[in-house]
Design a protein around this motif. Structure first.
Motif, PDB file in Angstrom:
ATOM      1  N   ALA A 411      19.862  21.779 -17.038  1.00 13.71           N
ATOM      2  CA  ALA A 411      20.573  21.224 -18.192  1.00 13.71           C
ATOM      3  C   ALA A 411      21.891  20.625 -17.710  1.00 13.71           C
ATOM      4  O   ALA A 411      22.425  21.025 -16.671  1.00 13.71           O
ATOM      5  CB  ALA A 411      20.834  22.308 -19.226  1.00 13.71           C
ATOM      6  N   PRO A 412      22.433  19.661 -18.445  1.00 12.26           N
ATOM      7  CA  PRO A 412      23.698  19.048 -18.032  1.00 12.26           C
ATOM      8  C   PRO A 412      24.823  20.057 -17.814  1.00 12.26           C
ATOM      9  O   PRO A 412      25.689  19.849 -16.973  1.00 12.26           O
ATOM     10  CB  PRO A 412      24.003  18.093 -19.188  1.00 12.26           C
ATOM     11  CG  PRO A 412      22.662  17.731 -19.737  1.00 12.26           C
ATOM     12  CD  PRO A 412      21.847  18.978 -19.612  1.00 12.26           C
ATOM     13  N   LYS A 413      24.787  21.158 -18.553  1.00 12.59           N
ATOM     14  CA  LYS A 413      25.860  22.145 -18.420  1.00 12.59           C
ATOM     15  C   LYS A 413      25.860  22.810 -17.044  1.00 12.59           C
ATOM     16  O   LYS A 413      26.861  23.436 -16.647  1.00 12.59           O
ATOM     17  CB  LYS A 413      25.739  23.208 -19.507  1.00 12.59           C
ATOM     18  CG  LYS A 413      24.489  24.077 -19.403  1.00 12.59           C
ATOM     19  CD  LYS A 413      24.432  25.090 -20.538  1.00 12.59           C
ATOM     20  CE  LYS A 413      23.192  25.981 -20.422  1.00 12.59           C
ATOM     21  NZ  LYS A 413      23.104  26.961 -21.526  1.00 12.59           N
ATOM     22  N   GLU A 414      24.768  22.682 -16.284  1.00  7.31           N
ATOM     23  CA  GLU A 414      24.688  23.279 -14.951  1.00  7.31           C
ATOM     24  C   GLU A 414      25.248  22.377 -13.862  1.00  7.31           C
ATOM     25  O   GLU A 414      25.308  22.774 -12.696  1.00  7.31           O
ATOM     26  CB  GLU A 414      23.242  23.652 -14.628  1.00  7.31           C
ATOM     27  CG  GLU A 414      22.622  24.672 -15.562  1.00  7.31           C
ATOM     28  CD  GLU A 414      21.180  24.988 -15.204  1.00  7.31           C
ATOM     29  OE1 GLU A 414      20.967  25.665 -14.185  1.00  7.31           O
ATOM     30  OE2 GLU A 414      20.264  24.535 -15.931  1.00  7.31           O
ATOM     31  N   LEU A 415      25.621  21.151 -14.226  1.00  8.67           N
ATOM     32  CA  LEU A 415      26.167  20.210 -13.248  1.00  8.67           C
ATOM     33  C   LEU A 415      27.603  20.591 -12.896  1.00  8.67           C
ATOM     34  O   LEU A 415      28.299  21.248 -13.682  1.00  8.67           O
ATOM     35  CB  LEU A 415      26.135  18.795 -13.820  1.00  8.67           C
ATOM     36  CG  LEU A 415      24.759  18.218 -14.159  1.00  8.67           C
ATOM     37  CD1 LEU A 415      24.911  16.863 -14.839  1.00  8.67           C
ATOM     38  CD2 LEU A 415      23.898  18.100 -12.905  1.00  8.67           C
ATOM     39  N   PRO A 416      28.067  20.176 -11.723  1.00  5.05           N
ATOM     40  CA  PRO A 416      29.480  20.376 -11.403  1.00  5.05           C
ATOM     41  C   PRO A 416      30.355  19.729 -12.479  1.00  5.05           C
ATOM     42  O   PRO A 416      29.976  18.712 -13.073  1.00  5.05           O
ATOM     43  CB  PRO A 416      29.637  19.681 -10.045  1.00  5.05           C
ATOM     44  CG  PRO A 416      28.265  19.667  -9.457  1.00  5.05           C
ATOM     45  CD  PRO A 416      27.327  19.535 -10.620  1.00  5.05           C
ATOM     46  N   ASP A 417      31.536  20.303 -12.705  1.00  3.91           N
ATOM     47  CA  ASP A 417      32.396  19.823 -13.791  1.00  3.91           C
ATOM     48  C   ASP A 417      32.680  18.334 -13.681  1.00  3.91           C
ATOM     49  O   ASP A 417      32.605  17.603 -14.676  1.00  3.91           O
ATOM     50  CB  ASP A 417      33.714  20.606 -13.789  1.00  3.91           C
ATOM     51  CG  ASP A 417      33.509  22.071 -14.165  1.00  3.91           C
ATOM     52  OD1 ASP A 417      32.453  22.374 -14.753  1.00  3.91           O
ATOM     53  OD2 ASP A 417      34.391  22.883 -13.864  1.00  3.91           O
ATOM     54  N   THR A 418      33.002  17.868 -12.481  1.00  9.20           N
ATOM     55  CA  THR A 418      33.355  16.450 -12.313  1.00  9.20           C
ATOM     56  C   THR A 418      32.164  15.535 -12.519  1.00  9.20           C
ATOM     57  O   THR A 418      32.341  14.342 -12.794  1.00  9.20           O
ATOM     58  CB  THR A 418      33.958  16.206 -10.921  1.00  9.20           C
ATOM     59  OG1 THR A 418      33.052  16.719  -9.921  1.00  9.20           O
ATOM     60  CG2 THR A 418      35.304  16.905 -10.788  1.00  9.20           C
ATOM     61  N   ARG A 419      30.948  16.059 -12.378  1.00  4.36           N
ATOM     62  CA  ARG A 419      29.753  15.233 -12.619  1.00  4.36           C
ATOM     63  C   ARG A 419      29.333  15.313 -14.068  1.00  4.36           C
ATOM     64  O   ARG A 419      28.835  14.341 -14.639  1.00  4.36           O
ATOM     65  CB  ARG A 419      28.598  15.706 -11.718  1.00  4.36           C
ATOM     66  CG  ARG A 419      27.346  14.823 -11.807  1.00  4.36           C
ATOM     67  CD  ARG A 419      27.643  13.430 -11.275  1.00  4.36           C
ATOM     68  NE  ARG A 419      26.468  12.584 -11.295  1.00  4.36           N
ATOM     69  CZ  ARG A 419      26.103  11.835 -12.341  1.00  4.36           C
ATOM     70  NH1 ARG A 419      26.820  11.882 -13.468  1.00  4.36           N
ATOM     71  NH2 ARG A 419      25.046  11.064 -12.271  1.00  4.36           N
ATOM     72  N   ARG A 420      29.565  16.475 -14.679  1.00  6.88           N
ATOM     73  CA  ARG A 420      29.140  16.662 -16.069  1.00  6.88           C
ATOM     74  C   ARG A 420      29.918  15.753 -17.016  1.00  6.88           C
ATOM     75  O   ARG A 420      29.357  15.239 -17.986  1.00  6.88           O
ATOM     76  CB  ARG A 420      29.312  18.127 -16.470  1.00  6.88           C
ATOM     77  CG  ARG A 420      28.741  18.438 -17.859  1.00  6.88           C
ATOM     78  CD  ARG A 420      28.777  19.907 -18.169  1.00  6.88           C
ATOM     79  NE  ARG A 420      30.141  20.422 -18.233  1.00  6.88           N
ATOM     80  CZ  ARG A 420      30.677  21.223 -17.334  1.00  6.88           C
ATOM     81  NH1 ARG A 420      29.968  21.608 -16.273  1.00  6.88           N
ATOM     82  NH2 ARG A 420      31.919  21.656 -17.464  1.00  6.88           N
ATOM     83  N   VAL A 421      31.183  15.516 -16.733  1.00  5.85           N
ATOM     84  CA  VAL A 421      31.999  14.724 -17.660  1.00  5.85           C
ATOM     85  C   VAL A 421      31.591  13.259 -17.674  1.00  5.85           C
ATOM     86  O   VAL A 421      31.920  12.530 -18.618  1.00  5.85           O
ATOM     87  CB  VAL A 421      33.503  14.848 -17.314  1.00  5.85           C
ATOM     88  CG1 VAL A 421      33.981  16.277 -17.484  1.00  5.85           C
ATOM     89  CG2 VAL A 421      33.777  14.352 -15.897  1.00  5.85           C
ATOM     90  N   VAL A 422      30.872  12.800 -16.645  1.00  2.00           N
ATOM     91  CA  VAL A 422      30.420  11.402 -16.620  1.00  2.00           C
ATOM     92  C   VAL A 422      28.918  11.295 -16.862  1.00  2.00           C
ATOM     93  O   VAL A 422      28.331  10.235 -16.654  1.00  2.00           O
ATOM     94  CB  VAL A 422      30.799  10.724 -15.282  1.00  2.00           C
ATOM     95  CG1 VAL A 422      32.310  10.613 -15.151  1.00  2.00           C
ATOM     96  CG2 VAL A 422      30.198  11.467 -14.092  1.00  2.00           C
ATOM     97  N   TYR A 423      28.291  12.409 -17.276  1.00  2.00           N
ATOM     98  CA  TYR A 423      26.864  12.375 -17.605  1.00  2.00           C
ATOM     99  C   TYR A 423      26.638  11.456 -18.794  1.00  2.00           C
ATOM    100  O   TYR A 423      27.301  11.568 -19.830  1.00  2.00           O
ATOM    101  CB  TYR A 423      26.369  13.785 -17.924  1.00  2.00           C
ATOM    102  CG  TYR A 423      24.922  13.846 -18.368  1.00  2.00           C
ATOM    103  CD1 TYR A 423      24.594  13.890 -19.723  1.00  2.00           C
ATOM    104  CD2 TYR A 423      23.899  13.850 -17.442  1.00  2.00           C
ATOM    105  CE1 TYR A 423      23.282  13.952 -20.135  1.00  2.00           C
ATOM    106  CE2 TYR A 423      22.574  13.908 -17.843  1.00  2.00           C
ATOM    107  CZ  TYR A 423      22.274  13.960 -19.187  1.00  2.00           C
ATOM    108  OH  TYR A 423      20.966  14.016 -19.591  1.00  2.00           O
ATOM    109  N   ASN A 424      25.694  10.518 -18.656  1.00  2.00           N
ATOM    110  CA  ASN A 424      25.412   9.521 -19.693  1.00  2.00           C
ATOM    111  C   ASN A 424      24.409  10.093 -20.694  1.00  2.00           C
ATOM    112  O   ASN A 424      23.201  10.144 -20.435  1.00  2.00           O
ATOM    113  CB  ASN A 424      24.859   8.237 -19.044  1.00  2.00           C
ATOM    114  CG  ASN A 424      24.725   7.104 -20.031  1.00  2.00           C
ATOM    115  OD1 ASN A 424      24.681   7.307 -21.244  1.00  2.00           O
ATOM    116  ND2 ASN A 424      24.668   5.880 -19.521  1.00  2.00           N
TER     117      ASN A 424
END
Length: 437
Positions: A411-424
């Motif tokens: 899930a997007p919430k499992e991405l690193p913080d800096t990558r999650r904020v730019v998830y489209n």
């Protein structure tokens, strides 16, 4: 007397080829139109002859002609997009029925041994089965292709065991998924994948065209993949030849020593190509030399060209030259004779001890082998050297490929913080995660 002399001369001339072909593996594609009841018998007899001469034979058959007629009769008119039909469950039911009907008919014809037939006394074991694994084409240009698929994996070891038992293997243009679904596949691509995975000595593609001809109509006898692709013809008017040429060139580049384009309309084409010095169709021979290495600035032009088709389809997010220059150290490429045919990136998130696997691309002519896995292993090895605990990837089209290789849906919430904020969110990419041991 004259006819007897000609036959004796031909037989003497064919003897070296009979010996050379014995024990070799041939994959033969026969398009559906060639297998209509009114003219399939001579071709089946020639295939049976190859089998009795010791050729390890895999027959891939098409069903396009039969399926189109059956769909029309059922009042089903599938939408066509990017060269493939969009098939729902109703359409797939019709196609499955036609493929199974033709498969049974082929098995029956290979069993004929009547005294008045050329196959008298022959005992051929024709075998089929779930030998090709498939995956869905997925969503393209916002359209779900549903039951239209592409080859994921060929069960090459199972086919080899059948060939070792002197079976003639029949492969339909259908594939089975790990979830129990059946997908419609392109027969030429099935033949290519089977030939590549078996490391076949020959891939023979039988269609309507006699091969490739130049502007003056002269048949081109022997070409490299590059030369074959430079021969101009109307791909829209001759879609079958276009599909077969693409498959032949890709197979040649993937290690199949000889690929042949022949016409089933020529009664003697198959035997003439295999047992005479000059042949009767177009032969495409493979090329060698490639390496996997870190990307360099001079590779960027080739990388952009490699990515462009997938960017146009929405599979990849467009990348600018400037961006690639800035991130060039993240990329690995496969280069063959100076041409970039594959690339992959490992974007680093050191603070999360994770890496993003991105831009995994293999040129369409070189897919079906092990290059994708080779690129993946290179990224995994690099990630482990950096002490990362996991890899993640975002995809809209290829989740099955990642799942098959040990990734899990995340899930997007499992991405690193800096990558999650730019998830489209609008792109709605699936998150795939793989733990590294």
């Amino acid at each position: 007397m004259d006819d007897t002399f000609k036959f004796a001369e031909w037989f003497r001339g064919s003897a070296p080829y009979i010996d050379a072909h014995r024990g070799r593996t041939f994959v033969v594609l026969v398009e559906g139109e060639a297998l209509r009841e009114d003219h399939r018998e001579p071709l089946i007899q020639d295939l049976a002859l190859l089998h009795t001469l010791g050729v390890r034979l895999v027959m891939v058959f098409g069903v396009r002609a039969q399926a189109c007629a059956a769909l029309a009769e059922a009042g089903i008119d599938p939408r066509r997009l990017q060269g493939r039909e969009v098939l729902d469950d109703d359409a797939m039911t019709v196609i499955e029925a036609e493929a199974n009907r033709l498969r049974l008919a082929l098995e029956a014809r290979f069993s004929v041994g009547l005294p008045n037939s050329p196959m008298h006394g022959l005992e051929i074991t024709a075998v089929s089965g779930n030998l090709v694994m498939a995956k869905p084409l997925g969503v393209r240009e916002g359209v779900d292709f549903s039951r239209s698929g592409e080859v994921r994996r060929v069960r090459a070891d199972a086919i080899r065991r059948l060939l070792d038992q002197r079976a003639l293997v029949i492969v339909p243009p259908l594939g089975h998924s790990s979830t129990g679904e059946v997908f419609d596949l392109d027969a030429a691509d099935v033949a290519r994948c089977v030939a590549v995975e078996l490391r076949a000595d020959k891939l023979i593609l039988l269609g309507q065209a006699h091969g490739l001809s130049d502007a003056q109509g002269e048949l081109k006898r022997q070409l490299t993949p590059q030369e074959a692709e430079a021969v101009h013809f109307d791909r829209v008017a001759q879609p079958e030849l276009a599909r077969q040429l693409d498959a032949a060139c890709a197979a040649a580049r993937q290690g199949v020593a000889r690929t042949h384009l022949l016409s089933w309309r020529d009664r003697d084409a198959l035997l003439g190509e295999l047992f005479t010095r000059d042949g009767v169709g177009t032969m495409i021979t493979h090329e060698r030399y490639e390496q996997l290495r870190p990307a360099r600035l001079e590779d960027i032009g080739g990388m952009l060209e490699l990515m462009l088709p997938l960017e146009e389809k929405g599979v990849l997010i467009p990348r600018s030259r400037e961006r690639l220059e800035q991130q060039i150290d993240d990329y690995r490429v496969i280069v063959r004779d100076g041409m970039v045919i594959g690339c992959i990136a490992l974007h680093r998130f050191d603070e999360a001890r994770m890496g993003e696997l991105a831009c995994a691309v293999v040129h369409q002519d070189y897919r079906g082998g092990e290059r994708g896995d080779l690129l993946l292993r290179a990224v995994e090895d690099e990630a482990r050297r950096r002490g990362y605990q996991a890899l993640f990837a975002l995809t809209t089209h290829t989740s099955h490929w990642f799942l098959e290789r040990g990734f899990r849906l995340g899930a997007p919430k499992e991405l690193p913080d800096t990558r999650r904020v730019v998830y489209n969110v609008a792109r709605n990419s699936k998150v795939l995660i793989k733990a590294l041991d």
